[in-house]
Design an enzyme around this catalytic site. Structure first.
Site, short mmCIF file in Angstrom:
data_model
loop_
_atom_site.label_atom_id
_atom_site.label_comp_id
_atom_site.label_asym_id
_atom_site.label_seq_id
_atom_site.Cartn_x
_atom_site.Cartn_y
_atom_site.Cartn_z
N LYS A 181 13.43 -1.97 -7.80
CA LYS A 181 13.93 -1.00 -6.48
C LYS A 181 14.46 -2.51 -5.64
O LYS A 181 15.21 -1.92 -4.23
CB LYS A 181 13.16 -0.42 -6.47
CG LYS A 181 12.04 0.18 -5.01
CD LYS A 181 13.69 1.34 -4.48
CE LYS A 181 13.02 1.99 -2.93
NZ LYS A 181 12.39 1.45 -1.92
N HIS A 191 4.80 1.71 -7.84
CA HIS A 191 3.85 0.56 -7.36
C HIS A 191 2.78 0.68 -8.92
O HIS A 191 2.44 -0.41 -9.65
CB HIS A 191 2.54 0.04 -6.29
CG HIS A 191 3.41 0.33 -5.61
ND1 HIS A 191 3.91 1.70 -4.64
CD2 HIS A 191 3.95 -0.34 -4.76
CE1 HIS A 191 4.30 1.06 -3.19
NE2 HIS A 191 4.42 0.54 -3.41
N GLY A 212 0.22 -1.26 0.38
CA GLY A 212 -0.18 0.17 0.33
C GLY A 212 0.95 1.25 -0.31
O GLY A 212 1.83 1.57 -0.04
P1 AMP Z 1 5.94 -2.25 -1.55
O1 AMP Z 1 5.02 -1.80 -0.70
O2 AMP Z 1 7.51 -1.14 -0.87
O3 AMP Z 1 6.18 -3.54 -0.55
O4 AMP Z 1 5.94 -2.34 -3.24
C1 AMP Z 1 5.69 -3.26 -3.56
C2 AMP Z 1 6.20 -3.22 -4.68
O5 AMP Z 1 6.83 -2.50 -5.51
C3 AMP Z 1 7.48 -4.72 -5.28
O6 AMP Z 1 7.96 -5.27 -5.82
C4 AMP Z 1 7.99 -3.48 -4.70
O7 AMP Z 1 9.59 -3.32 -5.58
C5 AMP Z 1 7.63 -2.20 -5.93
N1 AMP Z 1 7.96 -0.97 -6.00
C6 AMP Z 1 8.25 -0.33 -4.96
N2 AMP Z 1 8.79 0.51 -5.03
C7 AMP Z 1 9.38 1.33 -6.37
C8 AMP Z 1 9.66 2.27 -7.24
N3 AMP Z 1 10.41 3.76 -6.94
N4 AMP Z 1 10.57 1.49 -8.61
C9 AMP Z 1 9.62 0.73 -9.17
N5 AMP Z 1 9.16 -0.46 -8.41
C10 AMP Z 1 8.69 -0.46 -7.11
#
Ligand code: AMP
Length: 297
Positions: A156, A42, A36
């Protein structure tokens, strides 16, 4: 393209029924797991999934078992209404928003553990191996619930992608894992849900992280860094100049995460640092140019 209307689903049985109905009608399924506080990073994953699949499921679940500090979990930003809107705009059909009991029902007693450098170095050593146990367990549960053809993860979190690919292969989970490039602000800062907690001043300081990765990557590619230690020193110096002390600033083999002995092959430069009380991670992959490096030795 037909307009997609996003639907929020909170329970596992409802999600299974919906996905099964769409599959029966011939839909392929793309899945984007998230915690989230969604942002354009995302959105890039969701947009890619929407380009490639008829049905896109986005999960929004702040997984308690991957946090090693209760305060970090408590401070994790939450914004379900905004998240569902952003996910829908990016092309999601379903936002799966389970509560903790839906994922970890009473009596839950299973842990998926990946061992070795993939899970035990970098984030695994800083946050403890329990971090990736939490990630591996929740992602396994979510993959089993959604039953997607393809799941999308961000570069990332490069180590997370490697850990997920490892257990998906080892456990023979029938899903393809696709990595999407890191989305950055114009100034280079990798988008992160945690950035919302940065003050203007700490935001400026945080820019040293992508800058340090870049100077190191440049020095490796143009051969001005002649050893792993000199490459690391260049990045660490850039961080220090901005008053940032890295938890780690590592140069590793990009596929095994073993520390690099020399500047050859495809390398991952990975950094974690706490800036203004906010823990940030970032990384770059670089192909080392052996000839250039050797020529300058
Ligand atoms: P999180 O909500 O932080 O668990 O991220 C969910 C997904 O989004 C994970 O696969 C992250 O690696 C990806 N994600 C988060 N930030 C970025 C970003 N700046 N660029 C690309 N993917 C991202």
């Amino acid at each position: 393209m037909t307009e997609r209307i996003v639907q929020s689903i909170r329970t596992v049985p409802e999600l299974r029924v919906e996905v099964a109905a769409r599959r029966a009608a011939g839909a392929t399924v793309g899945f984007v797991p998230t915690m989230g506080a969604l942002h354009a990073g995302h959105a890039a994953l969701i947009e890619r999934a929407a380009r490639e699949h008829d049905l896109v499921v986005v999960s929004i679940f702040v997984n308690p078992s991957q946090f090693n500090q209760i305060s970090d979990l408590a401070q994790y930003p939450r914004n379900e209404t905004g998240d569902v809107q952003l996910a829908g705009d990016a092309g999601a059909d379903i936002c799966f928003v389970p509560d903790v009991e839906a994922i970890y029902p009473e009596g839950f007693a299973t842990n998926v553990q990946v061992r070795g450098p993939l899970a035990e170095t970098l984030e695994g050593s800083e946050r403890g191996v329990g971090h990736f146990d939490g990630v591996a367990t929740v992602v396994t549960v979510l993959l089993n619930i959604v039953g997607a053809d393809v799941a999308y993860f961000g570069a990332k979190d490069a180590q997370q992608v490697l850990v997920v690919k490892r257990f998906v292969e080892d456990l023979q989970i029938p899903v393809q894992i696709v990595t999407v490039d890191t989305v950055r602000n114009d100034d280079g800062l990798a988008l992160s849900s945690r950035n919302a907690r940065l003050t203007a001043e700490s935001c400026d300081q945080a820019l040293a992280i992508p800058a340090a990765l870049k100077v190191t990557a440049d020095a490796i590619s143009d051969g001005s860094a002649t050893s792993v230690e000199s490459g690391r020193a260049i990045g660490i110096e850039r961080l220090r100049a901005a008053g940032v002390e890295a938890e780690y600033f590592a140069i590793t083999d990009a596929s095994t995460l073993e520390p690099a002995d020399e500047l050859t092959g495809t390398l991952l430069i990975a950094c974690a640092a706490t800036v203004g009380g906010v823990r940030l991670i970032d990384n770059l992959t670089v192909s080392a140019n052996r000839e250039a490096a050797t020529a300058r030795c």
